[in-house]
Design a protein around this motif. Structure first.
Motif, PDB file in Angstrom:
ATOM      1  N   GLU A  64      31.079 -18.575 -23.567  1.00 44.67           N
ATOM      2  CA  GLU A  64      31.997 -17.470 -23.897  1.00 44.67           C
ATOM      3  C   GLU A  64      31.303 -16.144 -23.284  1.00 44.67           C
ATOM      4  O   GLU A  64      32.031 -15.193 -23.395  1.00 44.67           O
ATOM      5  CB  GLU A  64      32.095 -17.250 -25.413  1.00 44.67           C
ATOM      6  N   GLY A  65      30.076 -16.040 -22.864  1.00 49.34           N
ATOM      7  CA  GLY A  65      29.485 -14.885 -22.413  1.00 49.34           C
ATOM      8  C   GLY A  65      30.133 -14.179 -20.989  1.00 49.34           C
ATOM      9  O   GLY A  65      30.832 -14.984 -20.554  1.00 49.34           O
ATOM     10  N   GLU A  66      29.371 -13.377 -20.270  1.00 48.45           N
ATOM     11  CA  GLU A  66      29.688 -12.995 -18.968  1.00 48.45           C
ATOM     12  C   GLU A  66      29.489 -13.775 -17.840  1.00 48.45           C
ATOM     13  O   GLU A  66      30.217 -13.666 -16.719  1.00 48.45           O
ATOM     14  CB  GLU A  66      28.993 -11.589 -18.769  1.00 48.45           C
ATOM     15  N   GLY A  67      28.436 -14.469 -17.826  1.00 47.66           N
ATOM     16  CA  GLY A  67      28.131 -15.471 -16.868  1.00 47.66           C
ATOM     17  C   GLY A  67      28.817 -16.497 -16.813  1.00 47.66           C
ATOM     18  O   GLY A  67      29.826 -16.814 -17.529  1.00 47.66           O
ATOM     19  N   LYS A  68      28.385 -17.499 -15.811  1.00 48.26           N
ATOM     20  CA  LYS A  68      29.080 -18.923 -15.791  1.00 48.26           C
ATOM     21  C   LYS A  68      28.011 -20.080 -16.290  1.00 48.26           C
ATOM     22  O   LYS A  68      26.812 -20.038 -15.830  1.00 48.26           O
ATOM     23  CB  LYS A  68      29.388 -19.104 -14.440  1.00 48.26           C
ATOM     24  N   LEU A  69      28.349 -20.881 -17.178  1.00 42.67           N
ATOM     25  CA  LEU A  69      27.297 -21.820 -17.713  1.00 42.67           C
ATOM     26  C   LEU A  69      27.940 -23.286 -17.667  1.00 42.67           C
ATOM     27  O   LEU A  69      29.246 -23.422 -17.754  1.00 42.67           O
ATOM     28  CB  LEU A  69      27.449 -21.799 -19.220  1.00 42.67           C
ATOM     29  N   ASP A  70      27.175 -24.115 -16.989  1.00 36.51           N
ATOM     30  CA  ASP A  70      27.414 -25.524 -16.617  1.00 36.51           C
ATOM     31  C   ASP A  70      26.154 -26.167 -17.521  1.00 36.51           C
ATOM     32  O   ASP A  70      24.877 -25.738 -17.561  1.00 36.51           O
ATOM     33  CB  ASP A  70      27.263 -26.088 -15.288  1.00 36.51           C
ATOM     34  N   ILE A  71      26.415 -27.213 -18.187  1.00 38.47           N
ATOM     35  CA  ILE A  71      25.523 -28.142 -19.063  1.00 38.47           C
ATOM     36  C   ILE A  71      25.594 -29.524 -18.331  1.00 38.47           C
ATOM     37  O   ILE A  71      26.426 -30.210 -18.119  1.00 38.47           O
ATOM     38  CB  ILE A  71      26.000 -28.297 -20.442  1.00 38.47           C
ATOM     39  N   HIS A  72      24.319 -29.916 -18.067  1.00 38.52           N
ATOM     40  CA  HIS A  72      23.955 -31.168 -17.292  1.00 38.52           C
ATOM     41  C   HIS A  72      22.955 -31.954 -18.281  1.00 38.52           C
ATOM     42  O   HIS A  72      22.148 -31.413 -18.820  1.00 38.52           O
ATOM     43  CB  HIS A  72      23.313 -30.963 -16.081  1.00 38.52           C
ATOM     44  N   ALA A  73      23.152 -33.369 -18.296  1.00 37.14           N
ATOM     45  CA  ALA A  73      22.202 -34.260 -18.902  1.00 37.14           C
ATOM     46  C   ALA A  73      20.678 -34.376 -17.860  1.00 37.14           C
ATOM     47  O   ALA A  73      20.874 -34.554 -16.713  1.00 37.14           O
ATOM     48  CB  ALA A  73      22.843 -35.690 -19.177  1.00 37.14           C
ATOM     49  N   TYR A  74      19.844 -34.343 -18.583  1.00 41.16           N
ATOM     50  CA  TYR A  74      18.623 -34.551 -17.869  1.00 41.16           C
ATOM     51  C   TYR A  74      17.318 -34.809 -19.112  1.00 41.16           C
ATOM     52  O   TYR A  74      17.535 -34.220 -20.178  1.00 41.16           O
ATOM     53  CB  TYR A  74      17.960 -33.124 -17.500  1.00 41.16           C
ATOM     54  N   ASP A  75      16.518 -35.855 -18.709  1.00 33.25           N
ATOM     55  CA  ASP A  75      15.508 -36.254 -19.661  1.00 33.25           C
ATOM     56  C   ASP A  75      14.322 -36.192 -18.857  1.00 33.25           C
ATOM     57  O   ASP A  75      13.873 -36.921 -17.894  1.00 33.25           O
ATOM     58  CB  ASP A  75      15.946 -37.769 -20.240  1.00 33.25           C
ATOM     59  N   ALA A  76      13.312 -35.256 -19.374  1.00 37.61           N
ATOM     60  CA  ALA A  76      12.073 -34.842 -18.632  1.00 37.61           C
ATOM     61  C   ALA A  76      11.135 -36.094 -18.725  1.00 37.61           C
ATOM     62  O   ALA A  76      10.306 -36.355 -17.763  1.00 37.61           O
ATOM     63  CB  ALA A  76      11.408 -33.695 -19.219  1.00 37.61           C
ATOM     64  N   ALA A  77      11.489 -36.974 -19.437  1.00 36.90           N
ATOM     65  CA  ALA A  77      10.450 -38.273 -19.953  1.00 36.90           C
ATOM     66  C   ALA A  77      10.839 -39.287 -18.811  1.00 36.90           C
ATOM     67  O   ALA A  77      10.170 -40.343 -18.815  1.00 36.90           O
ATOM     68  CB  ALA A  77      10.554 -38.752 -21.278  1.00 36.90           C
ATOM     69  N   ASP A  78      11.930 -39.093 -17.899  1.00 37.33           N
ATOM     70  CA  ASP A  78      12.446 -40.179 -17.030  1.00 37.33           C
ATOM     71  C   ASP A  78      12.309 -39.621 -15.515  1.00 37.33           C
ATOM     72  O   ASP A  78      12.989 -38.738 -15.262  1.00 37.33           O
ATOM     73  CB  ASP A  78      13.936 -40.218 -17.215  1.00 37.33           C
ATOM     74  N   PRO A  79      11.518 -40.135 -15.037  1.00 40.06           N
ATOM     75  CA  PRO A  79      11.139 -39.589 -13.560  1.00 40.06           C
ATOM     76  C   PRO A  79      12.338 -39.499 -12.704  1.00 40.06           C
ATOM     77  O   PRO A  79      12.317 -38.865 -11.603  1.00 40.06           O
ATOM     78  CB  PRO A  79      10.011 -40.689 -13.054  1.00 40.06           C
ATOM     79  N   ALA A  80      13.199 -40.614 -12.867  1.00 41.52           N
ATOM     80  CA  ALA A  80      14.295 -40.630 -12.104  1.00 41.52           C
ATOM     81  C   ALA A  80      15.331 -39.598 -12.269  1.00 41.52           C
ATOM     82  O   ALA A  80      16.432 -39.385 -11.446  1.00 41.52           O
ATOM     83  CB  ALA A  80      15.197 -42.094 -12.009  1.00 41.52           C
ATOM     84  N   SER A  81      15.238 -38.860 -13.295  1.00 45.81           N
ATOM     85  CA  SER A  81      16.138 -37.829 -13.755  1.00 45.81           C
ATOM     86  C   SER A  81      16.426 -36.592 -12.977  1.00 45.81           C
ATOM     87  O   SER A  81      17.427 -36.006 -12.875  1.00 45.81           O
ATOM     88  CB  SER A  81      16.090 -37.267 -15.290  1.00 45.81           C
ATOM     89  N   ALA A  82      15.197 -36.199 -12.261  1.00 44.20           N
ATOM     90  CA  ALA A  82      15.375 -35.104 -11.302  1.00 44.20           C
ATOM     91  C   ALA A  82      16.255 -35.390 -10.168  1.00 44.20           C
ATOM     92  O   ALA A  82      17.116 -34.396 -10.093  1.00 44.20           O
ATOM     93  CB  ALA A  82      14.018 -34.460 -10.893  1.00 44.20           C
ATOM     94  N   ALA A  83      16.260 -36.387  -9.767  1.00 42.38           N
ATOM     95  CA  ALA A  83      16.998 -36.677  -8.639  1.00 42.38           C
ATOM     96  C   ALA A  83      18.374 -36.898  -8.786  1.00 42.38           C
ATOM     97  O   ALA A  83      19.458 -36.395  -8.458  1.00 42.38           O
ATOM     98  CB  ALA A  83      16.654 -38.034  -7.897  1.00 42.38           C
ATOM     99  N   ALA A  84      18.792 -37.319 -10.107  1.00 42.67           N
ATOM    100  CA  ALA A  84      20.118 -37.427 -10.658  1.00 42.67           C
ATOM    101  C   ALA A  84      20.683 -36.051 -10.957  1.00 42.67           C
ATOM    102  O   ALA A  84      21.654 -35.528 -10.708  1.00 42.67           O
ATOM    103  CB  ALA A  84      20.200 -38.248 -11.841  1.00 42.67           C
ATOM    104  N   LEU A  85      19.805 -35.107 -11.244  1.00 46.92           N
ATOM    105  CA  LEU A  85      20.221 -33.938 -11.738  1.00 46.92           C
ATOM    106  C   LEU A  85      20.557 -32.953 -10.477  1.00 46.92           C
ATOM    107  O   LEU A  85      21.520 -32.333 -10.455  1.00 46.92           O
ATOM    108  CB  LEU A  85      19.060 -33.049 -12.423  1.00 46.92           C
TER     109      LEU A  85
END
Length: 231
Positions: free
Chosen positions: A46-67
């Motif tokens: 609801e603030g002034e900027g733009k917010l997108d929320i994404h799924a990411y699991d730092a414990a999963d090495p493949a998560s960075a590429a998916a992000l």
């Protein structure tokens, strides 16, 4: 509109970074393990900027590429903030084990995977800043109390990675900051912390703003006050 990607953005320092950047009119891509449970983060939309929320699991090495496949466009600030500290690796005699491997996956390998996945998008941005959320406990020189084997060593390794990144990404115009947030009143820092979350994040954002177009800051280990910390 500047664009920041922040991991671990559903609580503590990450949540406050998202809040303050949104108040400044930024586009924030917030990466969290469970977006459906990130109610406090979602409320910031609801603030002034733009917010997108994404799924990411730092414990999963493949998560960075998916992000990286989900977050599009240039990224002015890539903030590897997600981290963990295990109670199982604090004391000598029980530290070496699976919990220590978990700390290295989250605190050390995940930030490197994140940078490898997003370096092109950072290079394409205006600011070109990467921030790694480290800790003074990763300083070998300042270790006078021992213990905390997993957390200390994983953050010391992160510091080494940050230094190498500053060299390898220099020709691409990217500034890499290695940051200690201070002793903050968070779930990890505890109620005895010396700084509020708001104070810590404000100081870190000041450092990040100074790093814009300032390659002399790259590869250095900073206290939130701006002081250089020893390795």
């Amino acid at each position: 509109m500047h664009h920041a990607l922040i991991t671990g953005a559903n609580r503590g320092l990450g949540l406050e970074h998202a809040r303050q950047l949104l108040e400044r009119g930024w586009h924030v891509s917030a990466a969290v393990r469970n977006p459906d449970a990130a109610a406090e983060l979602a409320a910031l939309a609801e603030g002034e900027g733009k917010l997108d929320i994404h799924a990411y699991d730092a414990a999963d090495p493949a998560s960075a590429a998916a992000l990286a496949a989900a977050v599009t466009g240039p990224v002015d600030l890539l903030f590897a903030n997600a981290g963990m500290a295990s109670s199982e690796t604090r004391a000598f005699g029980q530290a070496a084990g699976a919990a220590m491997l978990d700390e290295f996956r989250v605190n050390t390998i995940a930030p490197l995977a994140l940078v490898e996945a997003f370096a092109g998008q950072v290079e394409a941005s205006e600011m070109k800043v990467i921030a790694l959320q480290s800790s003074r406990m990763g300083s070998v020189r300042e270790n006078e109390s021992g213990g905390a084997y997993g957390y200390r060593s994983s953050k010391a390794a992160l510091n080494a990675i940050g230094k190498s990144l500053s060299i390898d990404l220099k020709d691409r115009g990217i500034v890499v900051l290695i940051l200690h947030p201070g002793w903050v009143k968070t779930d990890m820092g505890g109620p005895q912390g010396q700084l509020t979350v708001q104070e810590s994040v404000s100081g870190q954002l000041d450092l990040i703003a100074r790093a814009y177009g300032n390659p002399v800051m790259s590869g250095r280990f900073y206290h939130v006050s701006g002081q250089d910390l020893p390795w």
